[in-house]
Structure formats: structure tokens, C-alpha cells
Design a protein around this motif. Structure first.
Motif, PDB file in Angstrom:
ATOM      1  N   LYS A 100       0.748  -1.039  -0.182  1.00 60.32           N
ATOM      2  CA  LYS A 100      -0.139  -0.088  -0.078  1.00 60.32           C
ATOM      3  C   LYS A 100       0.938   1.293   0.031  1.00 60.32           C
ATOM      4  N   VAL A 101       1.925   1.382   0.904  1.00 59.48           N
ATOM      5  CA  VAL A 101       2.718   2.400   0.834  1.00 59.48           C
ATOM      6  C   VAL A 101       3.495   2.672  -0.378  1.00 59.48           C
TER       7      VAL A 101
ATOM      8  N   GLU B  10       3.257   5.972  -2.925  1.00 59.62           N
ATOM      9  CA  GLU B  10       4.630   6.684  -3.526  1.00 59.62           C
ATOM     10  C   GLU B  10       4.596   6.589  -4.692  1.00 59.62           C
ATOM     11  N   GLU B  11       4.079   5.638  -5.610  1.00 57.65           N
ATOM     12  CA  GLU B  11       4.338   5.436  -7.116  1.00 57.65           C
ATOM     13  C   GLU B  11       3.107   6.280  -7.605  1.00 57.65           C
ATOM     14  N   ASP B  12       1.959   6.463  -6.998  1.00 59.56           N
ATOM     15  CA  ASP B  12       0.840   7.445  -7.394  1.00 59.56           C
ATOM     16  C   ASP B  12       1.339   8.932  -7.428  1.00 59.56           C
TER      17      ASP B  12
ATOM     18  N   GLU C  74       1.992  11.508 -10.407  1.00 62.67           N
ATOM     19  CA  GLU C  74       1.326  12.915 -10.484  1.00 62.67           C
ATOM     20  C   GLU C  74       2.419  14.118 -10.761  1.00 62.67           C
ATOM     21  N   GLN C  75       3.619  13.869 -10.003  1.00 64.44           N
ATOM     22  CA  GLN C  75       4.411  14.858 -10.102  1.00 64.44           C
ATOM     23  C   GLN C  75       5.068  14.834 -11.635  1.00 64.44           C
ATOM     24  N   GLU C  76       5.262  13.806 -12.116  1.00 72.09           N
ATOM     25  CA  GLU C  76       5.841  13.704 -13.618  1.00 72.09           C
ATOM     26  C   GLU C  76       4.706  14.150 -14.393  1.00 72.09           C
TER      27      GLU C  76
END
Length: 172
Positions: free
Chosen positions: A23-24, A28-30, A34-36
């Protein structure tokens, strides 16, 4: 080497730990995605200022068309890469299933076999029986009944020849 079985409470504890870690990592991947995305949008899609003259509007349209063409090429390249990797993934899945042995092999096609081949398959090559029946048959020639005819000319034969010629012309 004896393996000890894990208790159900231990299994449950490890499973919940793995799920919390996953889950963590997914969160982090999400955030990274979003930043990318926001960085890419800032680079490639600056805010549009509305042009006031016709010439500025035409230049804006040309620039937009160039960007559309470039994006289409990138999309096509990425699509080709995705299809190629999907095919590789499918091939690898098939290889894994083959190695695991759980993959159901396809049914063999039915093949027509001669009696000789079937006997060889069933009895082995030592006990072969040659069942070639055509080789034992004798060739029979059709007897032509010869009638005594006159050497000068047989009127029946001439009529048959003319009838054959007439049929030839009628059929074509």
C-alpha cells in the motif's frame, strides 16, 4: 530437509505486513506519477495566451499542428513498443506454463493411417505384414472382337467414323 508449516496467525501477520508495505509503495508510485504528469504538462503545454491579430492566430494554429504531428509520432512509437512487449510477455507466460507442467497440451490432429502403418505401430517393425493387394492383381486386356471384314471397305465402319465426326461438331 524437513519444512515446518507456518501457523495461521503467523501467515495472517505476514500477509497483513506485505499488504501494508505494498500500500505504501503504491501510494508513493501514485505521487511520483502525478509529479511527472504535472512536470510534463508544464514543459509541453504552456498556458495559452489568446492572439489578437489574424497573423498571430495563424502562427498559433501552425504551432498546434506541429505539436499534434509530433505527439502522434510519439504515440505511434509507444504503441508499437507496447504491442511488442505484450507479445514478449505472452511468450514468456507460455514458457512459464510449459516449465510448470500445468499447461494442457493441445490435442494431436487425427491422421489417416494405412493398414500397414497401423500394424507397424501396433506390433512393431519386426512383425510387419505386407498387405499390398494391388501388386498381386494381374493386368487384364480387353479382348477386341474381330469380325471378318472385306479388305476393300467396310461400310459400317465408315458410317461410325462419320457419326463420331458429326458428334464432335455438335458438342462444341
Amino acid at each position: 530437509m524437513s519444512e515446518k508449516k507456518m501457523s495461521s496467525s503467523r501467515k495472517h501477520q505476514l500477509k497483513s505486513l506485505m499488504l501494508s508495505i505494498a500500500k505504501v509503495l503504491l501510494e508513493e508510485e501514485d505521487k511520483e506519477r502525478e509529479q511527472e504528469r504535472s512536470r510534463y504538462m508544464a514543459e509541453n503545454c504552456p498556458p495559452v495566451s489568446m492572439p489578437r491579430t489574424m497573423q498571430e492566430l495563424q502562427e498559433l494554429c501552425k504551432e498546434i499542428n506541429k505539436n499534434i504531428d509530433r505527439i502522434d509520432e510519439e504515440r505511434y512509437d509507444l504503441e508499437m513498443k507496447v504491442t511488442k512487449t505484450n507479445k514478449e510477455i505472452e511468450d514468456l507466460k507460455i514458457k512459464v506454463q510449459d516449465l510448470m507442467g500445468k499447461f494442457k497440451k493441445p490435442v494431436l490432429r487425427k491422421v489417416r493411417m494405412s493398414a500397414d502403418a497401423m500394424l507397424k505401430a501396433l506390433l512393431g517393425s519386426k512383425h510387419t505384414v505386407n498387405m499390398d493387394l494391388r501388386a498381386n492383381l494381374k493386368q487384364v486386356k480387353k479382348e477386341v472382337k474381330e469380325e471378318p471384314t472385306e479388305a476393300v471397305g467396310d461400310w459400317r465402319k465408315n458410317i461410325e467414323d462419320k457419326a463420331d465426326r458429326k458428334k464432335m461438331f455438335e458438342t462444341s
